[in-house]
Design a protein around this motif. Structure first.
Motif: not given
Ligand code: NAD
Length: 247
Positions: A28-41, A62-75
């Motif tokens: 959906g075009g959001y920047n997504v920040k992923i946190y996990d309490n296992q380091p490196g996870q 693939l869902r949404g309007e963005l390419s896989a590379a564009q979606q990956l860049a949001l993570l």
């Protein structure tokens, strides 16, 4: 909140469900920040997501309007909770399904977010009154699960979450109060039980009706519950086959 103006969502816990939510939100075009309490996870999670996004793109699924590379860049991935929460307007918790673990992470989160940030849990079977019992400002808390209701949540929080889920292609349904189990599964169980009864009293054959259930009833239900419908379908056909063998 206008969900179109909001940019950052934090996903807490990077297992199967955390990764799935992250993929949905970047679609959906959001920047997504992923946190996990296992380091490196959380870094490993992004590697895994990358594989899936590329495969989905190759399969034209693939869902949404963005390419896989564009979606990956949001993570982005974080081992530090406060950094992961910085700037987020919505937080989706996806840690282990253990009450103490969830209570503790929501308590910790509240220290790092403003009072308007929506705190959402993926819990499958814990009731929200318990999950959020250690949160001071509970009116910004809710459960976002395909079949689980919000409880003492402010109306604006439900509206924003509803708009967000709609924007990322989900089919959200608001429930008005807390209930044990999933509303959708309760309805589904009733359909399955009556189907099973009609097969037992020889009104119709099992497998034909199983196909009708799958094609006409389950398809109308939210996509996100497809796995449980498929499971119910398989269970139904399995039970029917067992019965037919017993005849
Ligand atoms: P999982 O075991 O695959 O992943 C959980 C992740 O949370 C792990 O990476 C773990 O390191 C991390 N974690 C644990 N404690 C943490 C903490 N305190 N802080 C940060 N990270 C922490 O679990 P899952 O299958 O992804 O399920 C997550 C949640 O989603 C559960 O509440 C589950 O009930 C719910 N859910 C699961 C499904 C499903 O089909 N698996 C479907 C809907 C909802």
């Amino acid at each position: 909140y206008n969900v179109s103006d909001m940019k950052i969502i934090t996903v807490i816990g990077s297992g199967l469900i955390g990764r799935s939510w992250a993929m949905l939100f970047v679609s959906g075009g959001y920047n997504v920040k992923i946190y996990d309490n296992q380091p490196g996870q959380s870094t490993k999670a992004i590697t895994e997501i990358k594989k899936q996004l590329v495969e989905l793109e190759e399969a034209h699924m693939l869902r949404g309007e963005l390419s896989a590379a564009q979606q990956l860049a949001l993570l982005s991935s974080y081992d530090d909770l406060s950094q992961a929460l910085d700037g987020a307007f919505f937080v989706q918790e996806c840690v282990f399904e253990q009450l103490e673990v969830k209570q503790s992470i929501f308590h910790d989160m509240e220290r790092f977010v403003g009072k308007d940030v929506i705190l959402s849990s993926s819990t499958s079977c814990l009731v929200p009154s318990k999950v959020f019992s250690k949160v001071q400002n509970r009116s910004r808390c809710l459960v976002s699960h395909p079949v689980n209701p919000p409880y003492y949540t402010a109306a604006a929080v439900m509206d924003t979450t509803h708009a967000l889920m709609t924007k990322v292609g989900q089919a959200p349904v608001l429930l008005k109060k807390e209930i044990d189990g999933f509303a959708l599964n309760r309805v589904q169980a009733a359909i399955i039980a009556e189907s099973w009864r009609l097969v037992q009293v020889s009104v119709f054959w099992a497998c034909g009706w199983g196909v009708v259930l799958r094609s006409q009833f389950f398809k109308a239900l939210p996509t996100s519950s497809k796995v449980s419908h498929e499971y119910a379908f398989i269970t139904f056909v399995f039970k029917c086959k067992k019965m037919l063998i017993n005849i």
